[in-house]
Motif scaffolding. Structure first.
Motif, PDB file in Angstrom:
ATOM      1  N   ASN A   1      30.389  -1.795  -6.448  1.00 35.82           N
ATOM      2  CA  ASN A   1      30.617  -0.852  -5.351  1.00 35.82           C
ATOM      3  C   ASN A   1      29.525   0.213  -5.269  1.00 35.82           C
ATOM      4  O   ASN A   1      29.626   1.164  -4.505  1.00 35.82           O
ATOM      5  CB  ASN A   1      31.987  -0.180  -5.490  1.00 35.82           C
ATOM      6  N   THR A   2      28.462   0.062  -6.080  1.00 46.82           N
ATOM      7  CA  THR A   2      27.339   1.001  -6.043  1.00 46.82           C
ATOM      8  C   THR A   2      26.120   0.330  -5.412  1.00 46.82           C
ATOM      9  O   THR A   2      26.006  -0.897  -5.399  1.00 46.82           O
ATOM     10  CB  THR A   2      26.966   1.484  -7.454  1.00 46.82           C
ATOM     11  N   ARG A   3      25.201   1.131  -4.892  1.00 44.39           N
ATOM     12  CA  ARG A   3      23.966   0.596  -4.288  1.00 44.39           C
ATOM     13  C   ARG A   3      23.170  -0.181  -5.331  1.00 44.39           C
ATOM     14  O   ARG A   3      22.629  -1.267  -5.043  1.00 44.39           O
ATOM     15  CB  ARG A   3      23.125   1.760  -3.735  1.00 44.39           C
ATOM     16  N   ALA A   4      23.086   0.371  -6.565  1.00 45.73           N
ATOM     17  CA  ALA A   4      22.311  -0.288  -7.623  1.00 45.73           C
ATOM     18  C   ALA A   4      22.869  -1.676  -7.929  1.00 45.73           C
ATOM     19  O   ALA A   4      22.117  -2.648  -8.081  1.00 45.73           O
ATOM     20  CB  ALA A   4      22.306   0.572  -8.877  1.00 45.73           C
ATOM     21  N   GLY A   5      24.197  -1.799  -8.027  1.00 39.91           N
ATOM     22  CA  GLY A   5      24.816  -3.091  -8.318  1.00 39.91           C
ATOM     23  C   GLY A   5      24.613  -4.097  -7.197  1.00 39.91           C
ATOM     24  O   GLY A   5      24.343  -5.279  -7.438  1.00 39.91           O
ATOM     25  N   GLN A   6      24.733  -3.645  -5.955  1.00 39.79           N
ATOM     26  CA  GLN A   6      24.556  -4.529  -4.804  1.00 39.79           C
ATOM     27  C   GLN A   6      23.101  -4.992  -4.673  1.00 39.79           C
ATOM     28  O   GLN A   6      22.837  -6.137  -4.301  1.00 39.79           O
ATOM     29  CB  GLN A   6      25.000  -3.800  -3.530  1.00 39.79           C
TER      30      GLN A   6
ATOM     31  N   GLU B   1       0.832  -1.210   0.000  1.00 35.97           N
ATOM     32  CA  GLU B   1       0.000   0.000   0.000  1.00 35.97           C
ATOM     33  C   GLU B   1       0.865   1.258   0.000  1.00 35.97           C
ATOM     34  O   GLU B   1       0.566   2.236  -0.690  1.00 35.97           O
ATOM     35  CB  GLU B   1      -0.914  -0.007   1.234  1.00 35.97           C
ATOM     36  N   GLU B   2       1.963   1.234   0.762  1.00 35.42           N
ATOM     37  CA  GLU B   2       2.846   2.398   0.829  1.00 35.42           C
ATOM     38  C   GLU B   2       3.568   2.620  -0.505  1.00 35.42           C
ATOM     39  O   GLU B   2       3.785   3.757  -0.922  1.00 35.42           O
ATOM     40  CB  GLU B   2       3.849   2.223   1.970  1.00 35.42           C
ATOM     41  N   LEU B   3       3.947   1.524  -1.173  1.00 32.77           N
ATOM     42  CA  LEU B   3       4.577   1.646  -2.492  1.00 32.77           C
ATOM     43  C   LEU B   3       3.592   2.222  -3.506  1.00 32.77           C
ATOM     44  O   LEU B   3       3.951   3.059  -4.345  1.00 32.77           O
ATOM     45  CB  LEU B   3       5.076   0.276  -2.969  1.00 32.77           C
ATOM     46  N   GLU B   4       2.339   1.779  -3.438  1.00 39.86           N
ATOM     47  CA  GLU B   4       1.313   2.269  -4.365  1.00 39.86           C
ATOM     48  C   GLU B   4       1.033   3.753  -4.176  1.00 39.86           C
ATOM     49  O   GLU B   4       0.629   4.439  -5.123  1.00 39.86           O
ATOM     50  CB  GLU B   4       0.014   1.476  -4.172  1.00 39.86           C
ATOM     51  N   SER B   5       1.284   4.272  -2.991  1.00 36.34           N
ATOM     52  CA  SER B   5       0.998   5.679  -2.705  1.00 36.34           C
ATOM     53  C   SER B   5       2.092   6.624  -3.179  1.00 36.34           C
ATOM     54  O   SER B   5       1.913   7.844  -3.168  1.00 36.34           O
ATOM     55  CB  SER B   5       0.781   5.869  -1.196  1.00 36.34           C
TER      56      SER B   5
ATOM     57  N   GLU C   1      18.245   0.796   4.048  1.00 39.12           N
ATOM     58  CA  GLU C   1      19.496   0.279   3.484  1.00 39.12           C
ATOM     59  C   GLU C   1      19.511  -1.244   3.365  1.00 39.12           C
ATOM     60  O   GLU C   1      20.180  -1.800   2.502  1.00 39.12           O
ATOM     61  CB  GLU C   1      20.686   0.721   4.351  1.00 39.12           C
ATOM     62  N   GLU C   2      18.779  -1.926   4.254  1.00 40.73           N
ATOM     63  CA  GLU C   2      18.885  -3.398   4.302  1.00 40.73           C
ATOM     64  C   GLU C   2      18.078  -4.093   3.205  1.00 40.73           C
ATOM     65  O   GLU C   2      18.240  -5.288   2.968  1.00 40.73           O
ATOM     66  CB  GLU C   2      18.426  -3.917   5.674  1.00 40.73           C
ATOM     67  N   ASN C   3      17.211  -3.365   2.506  1.00 44.02           N
ATOM     68  CA  ASN C   3      16.394  -3.943   1.436  1.00 44.02           C
ATOM     69  C   ASN C   3      16.886  -3.471   0.071  1.00 44.02           C
ATOM     70  O   ASN C   3      17.856  -2.714  -0.008  1.00 44.02           O
ATOM     71  CB  ASN C   3      14.924  -3.595   1.680  1.00 44.02           C
ATOM     72  N   ALA C   4      16.213  -3.890  -1.008  1.00 45.97           N
ATOM     73  CA  ALA C   4      16.793  -3.671  -2.333  1.00 45.97           C
ATOM     74  C   ALA C   4      15.740  -3.321  -3.377  1.00 45.97           C
ATOM     75  O   ALA C   4      14.578  -3.712  -3.272  1.00 45.97           O
ATOM     76  CB  ALA C   4      17.556  -4.925  -2.780  1.00 45.97           C
ATOM     77  N   VAL C   5      16.194  -2.602  -4.415  1.00 45.72           N
ATOM     78  CA  VAL C   5      15.344  -2.261  -5.559  1.00 45.72           C
ATOM     79  C   VAL C   5      16.206  -2.302  -6.824  1.00 45.72           C
ATOM     80  O   VAL C   5      17.370  -1.901  -6.812  1.00 45.72           O
ATOM     81  CB  VAL C   5      14.683  -0.866  -5.378  1.00 45.72           C
ATOM     82  N   SER C   6      15.644  -2.837  -7.910  1.00 49.41           N
ATOM     83  CA  SER C   6      16.394  -2.931  -9.171  1.00 49.41           C
ATOM     84  C   SER C   6      15.430  -2.820 -10.342  1.00 49.41           C
ATOM     85  O   SER C   6      14.212  -2.794 -10.160  1.00 49.41           O
ATOM     86  CB  SER C   6      17.161  -4.262  -9.248  1.00 49.41           C
ATOM     87  N   GLY C   7      15.980  -2.766 -11.561  1.00 53.40           N
ATOM     88  CA  GLY C   7      15.151  -2.721 -12.762  1.00 53.40           C
ATOM     89  C   GLY C   7      15.509  -1.567 -13.684  1.00 53.40           C
ATOM     90  O   GLY C   7      16.387  -0.748 -13.381  1.00 53.40           O
ATOM     91  N   GLU C   8      14.828  -1.513 -14.834  1.00 54.09           N
ATOM     92  CA  GLU C   8      15.084  -0.477 -15.830  1.00 54.09           C
ATOM     93  C   GLU C   8      14.928   0.924 -15.262  1.00 54.09           C
ATOM     94  O   GLU C   8      15.731   1.811 -15.542  1.00 54.09           O
ATOM     95  CB  GLU C   8      14.107  -0.636 -17.002  1.00 54.09           C
TER      96      GLU C   8
ATOM     97  N   ASP D   1      13.951   7.450  -5.166  1.00 48.37           N
ATOM     98  CA  ASP D   1      14.415   8.071  -3.917  1.00 48.37           C
ATOM     99  C   ASP D   1      13.429   7.794  -2.778  1.00 48.37           C
ATOM    100  O   ASP D   1      13.835   7.485  -1.652  1.00 48.37           O
ATOM    101  CB  ASP D   1      14.582   9.585  -4.102  1.00 48.37           C
ATOM    102  N   GLU D   2      12.123   7.901  -3.072  1.00 48.48           N
ATOM    103  CA  GLU D   2      11.104   7.624  -2.051  1.00 48.48           C
ATOM    104  C   GLU D   2      11.086   6.150  -1.670  1.00 48.48           C
ATOM    105  O   GLU D   2      10.865   5.799  -0.507  1.00 48.48           O
ATOM    106  CB  GLU D   2       9.721   8.066  -2.541  1.00 48.48           C
ATOM    107  N   ILE D   3      11.314   5.280  -2.668  1.00 51.09           N
ATOM    108  CA  ILE D   3      11.358   3.832  -2.383  1.00 51.09           C
ATOM    109  C   ILE D   3      12.543   3.519  -1.470  1.00 51.09           C
ATOM    110  O   ILE D   3      12.411   2.768  -0.489  1.00 51.09           O
ATOM    111  CB  ILE D   3      11.435   3.016  -3.697  1.00 51.09           C
ATOM    112  N   TYR D   4      13.711   4.096  -1.778  1.00 54.70           N
ATOM    113  CA  TYR D   4      14.888   3.891  -0.920  1.00 54.70           C
ATOM    114  C   TYR D   4      14.595   4.352   0.512  1.00 54.70           C
ATOM    115  O   TYR D   4      14.971   3.690   1.485  1.00 54.70           O
ATOM    116  CB  TYR D   4      16.089   4.672  -1.465  1.00 54.70           C
ATOM    117  N   GLN D   5      13.934   5.507   0.639  1.00 54.50           N
ATOM    118  CA  GLN D   5      13.606   6.043   1.953  1.00 54.50           C
ATOM    119  C   GLN D   5      12.634   5.119   2.696  1.00 54.50           C
ATOM    120  O   GLN D   5      12.742   4.933   3.913  1.00 54.50           O
ATOM    121  CB  GLN D   5      12.990   7.436   1.791  1.00 54.50           C
ATOM    122  N   LEU D   6      11.708   4.519   1.963  1.00 52.96           N
ATOM    123  CA  LEU D   6      10.711   3.636   2.568  1.00 52.96           C
ATOM    124  C   LEU D   6      11.322   2.316   3.036  1.00 52.96           C
ATOM    125  O   LEU D   6      11.062   1.861   4.154  1.00 52.96           O
ATOM    126  CB  LEU D   6       9.585   3.356   1.559  1.00 52.96           C
ATOM    127  N   ILE D   7      12.151   1.702   2.192  1.00 50.16           N
ATOM    128  CA  ILE D   7      12.630   0.340   2.486  1.00 50.16           C
ATOM    129  C   ILE D   7      13.941   0.326   3.279  1.00 50.16           C
ATOM    130  O   ILE D   7      14.298  -0.705   3.858  1.00 50.16           O
ATOM    131  CB  ILE D   7      12.793  -0.491   1.188  1.00 50.16           C
TER     132      ILE D   7
END
Length: 677
Positions: free
Chosen positions: A376-381, A77-81, A142-149, A134-140
């Protein structure tokens, strides 16, 4: 120009100021998909799906660890918002969570939830990539992850500006140092950089009439324009310095300098200009976008050097006089004699390596997208973290005519049997082929049927590109075509598959056009049949050797970089060969071949080294500072290519000119070579 020097300087300064302001209104496009031709299969499929269905294809994945089902639903729900996130798909969209998970399909469940980790599929709208991620990073956290186009686009966008500034901060001092070493005045480098800097800023500002440029153009074009056209300013001011020693009037010295340097500058600019023209004929829009900007840049640099620089120099030439310093460069006398002793080994070596280099560069493995983010980048990790937990997951969407659910069910069963397909989402296997859509709520059926087309979503465990991914696309397309006359396939892998086919065709066209246009310029410049062939062989050999490195090092090469550099290196470094050969031809009318070639090496080796070192510095700095794989690969190839071209012009070209002297004399119009008595 000399009479109205103050007016010219003021006009150029005003245009530069306006252009500096205007460049901030030019938008930068970070989405490579937008540069595919509109009639490519994946683009047509994408347009069709946007017309027929409201739900887009996912372009991001978010993993949240250590969550229960209830907590995972709250995260959804928070991601959808989040603004810019138009769709979020999770486990509750494919199974009934009221039924115990143990009773559901384990493969389907584990695609979304396993080991207390939830994996969400998202679509982030174009233009919102940075803000949404940026909002997704703030929500989840450092310990979680996001990737994609969408994450790739956001990362490129955030890094481009800071990396360009960093590259410029490193590059300008290096260029100033090289120019100080190559001149006898502390102020001359300032004049060089001012003349070309003005043209670079005007070029950036005039992009406002185009409206938008690609991220590759924004990152590469300004620095490349500076490196390629700095020679024009050096040619002119060196001639001016020479004539100042012969005539007392600075105005007369400038007139003579313009007259003497004009042919060399025109020849140098023409080969670069017409070489870059080939890029504008690419179907893949990034090449055409970069080509147009480089063409504009070369033309503006030429105008700046021939109009603005003479006016600026005559207004402030006394600054050059007051800041004279001793030469920091040792005398290169007799270096030509030493180089000529190596002519036979040089020719033998190039004969031994040219064929393997040509074959190797044509068998290099390629990456057609942006490549992988560094670890060595957040996106790669994050990419690694998601793949370790849930494996690879590359979605593809297949659109087929709606109506025959029996046929659709047979196709879905065949697709599910493919080894690289982890799951298939369609009406016939999610609801049932036996239940007519009319009996089901529209909120369920609208994801699968539009009234004209049925949508089948495949989840695969392949990479975004590569032999396995592309073979799977061909297999899926073949199976779909065996059931339907009209099928449409889309997704990141499909886009990259189209990109591969388009840029490979572009490569042949661009290479041949570059060679043809440069050859025509060389024919006009030297009025010879053999000299253009010798010069092209020299520079093209350096291109082949440069592009063979990835094959021997067993590293894949970003294809856009390969395609662009095969044109840019030839167009930008053939100037070294022109400068060398023009001087040799002039001396060859006064002396025999060997003395002429030795003196040419003595006279021109440093000038060629200055040009090559600047271009090479530009390339290596782009390579070191850019996290974008396309820009980084262009930088590495450019840096290495400039050095290889320098080595070829200094060691191989002299040997060829001496060995082929008789043929050159017979195939050159009015050669008037010196005759031995």
């Amino acid at each position: 120009m000399i009479k109205h020097k103050k007016s010219i300087v003021i006009i150029f300064m005003i245009i530069t100021l306006l252009s500096t302001v205007a460049q901030f209104a030019v938008s930068v496009n970070y989405n490579m998909v937008d540069y595919l031709p509109k009639d490519s299969p994946s683009m047509e499929a994408m347009d069709l799906m946007e017309d027929e269905f409201d739900e887009p294809v996912e372009n991001a994945r978010v993993m949240v660890k250590e969550v229960s089902i209830t907590e995972a639903l709250t995260y959804k729900e928070e991601l959808e918002s989040i603004e810019g996130v138009s769709q979020v798909t999770w486990l509750d969209d494919v199974v009934d969570l009221k039924v115990p998970l143990e009773m559901g399909n384990s493969d389907t469940i584990e695609s979304y939830y396993q080991n207390n980790s939830a994996l969400y599929s998202l679509h982030i709208d174009e233009g919102y990539e940075v803000e949404a991620t940026d909002e997704i990073y703030q929500l989840i956290g450092e310990e979680n992850a996001v990737s994609g186009e969408a994450v790739n686009t956001a990362t490129s966008q955030k890094m481009a500006g800071s990396e360009s500034m960093y590259a410029g901060a490193l590059l300008v001092p290096i260029i100033i140092l090289i120019l100080i070493l190559s001149t006898n005045s502390w102020m001359e480098p300032v004049f060089f950089l001012t003349a070309i800097g003005v043209s670079v800023l005007i070029n950036l500002g005039t992009n406002i009439f185009i409206g938008e440029v690609s991220f590759v153009t924004q990152s590469v074009a300004p620095i490349l324009q500076l490196a390629v056209s700095l020679d024009y300013a050096i040619f002119l001011l060196h001639s001016f310095s020479d004539f100042r020693k012969e005539v007392s009037d600075p105005k007369q010295a400038m007139q003579l300098a313009i007259k003497r340097s004009f042919p060399a500058i025109v020849a140098s600019a023409s080969t670069t200009f017409f070489g870059f023209t080939a890029l504008t004929f690419m179907d893949f829009g990034i090449g055409a976008d970069l080509g147009l900007n480089l063409l504009k840049g070369i033309l503006l640099s030429f105008i700046s050097v021939m109009v603005f620089l003479p006016a600026l120099t005559l207004m402030f030439y006394h600054w050059i006089d007051r800041t004279q310093h001793r030469s920091f460069v040792p005398d290169f006398k007799n270096i030509g004699k030493r180089v000529m002793k190596l002519r036979i080994p040089s020719l033998v070596l190039i004969v031994l390596i040219i064929v393997p280099a040509f074959l190797a560069q044509s068998h290099t493995s390629f990456i057609y997208g942006t490549g992988e983010h560094p670890q060595n980048t957040r996106a790669g990790q994050d990419v690694t973290a998601i793949q370790e937990e849930f494996g690879k997951n590359m979605p593809m969407v297949l659109l087929v005519p709606e109506g025959d659910r029996g046929k659709e069910e047979e196709l879905v069963q065949e697709l599910e049997d493919l080894p690289q397909v982890s799951s298939v989402l369609s009406y016939v296997n999610t609801v049932s082929a036996a239940i007519p859509p009319a009996y089901i709520e529209e909120s369920v059926t609208e994801s699968f049927y539009s009234g004209n087309y049925a949508r089948i979503t495949l989840y695969t465990d392949t990479d975004a590109e590569g032999e396995e991914a592309f073979s799977l696309i061909e297999e899926v397309q073949a199976k779909a075509d065996s059931y339907y006359d009209e099928t449409h396939l889309l997704g990141e892998s499909v886009t990259l598959y189209d990109m591969k086919n388009i840029v490979q065709d572009d490569n042949k066209l661009v290479n041949w056009m570059t060679i043809l246009t440069v050859t025509l310029v060389l024919l006009v410049t030297f009025k010879s049949i053999s000299i253009p062939l010798v010069l092209l062989l020299t520079i093209q050999a350096s291109v082949w050797v440069n592009l063979s490195f990835p094959y021997f090092m067993e590293t894949p090469l970003v294809y856009v970089g390969y395609l662009l550099i095969s044109t840019i290196q030839l167009a930008a470094t053939v100037d070294y060969a022109i400068l060398f050969t023009e001087n040799y031809n002039h001396l060859r009318k006064e002396m025999s071949a060997r003395p002429a070639i030795k003196k040419t090496i003595d006279d021109k080796i440093f000038a060629i080294f200055v040009s090559a070192s600047i271009l090479s510095s530009v390339g290596f700095i782009l390579w070191v500072t850019s996290s974008n794989p396309i820009v980084s690969s262009i930088g590495l190839l450019l840096g290495r290519g400039a050095l290889l071209a320098f080595i070829m012009v200094v060691f191989v070209l002299p040997a060829l000119l001496v060995v082929l002297d008789y043929i050159i004399k017979k195939t050159t119009w009015k050669a008037n070579f010196y005759k031995e008595k």
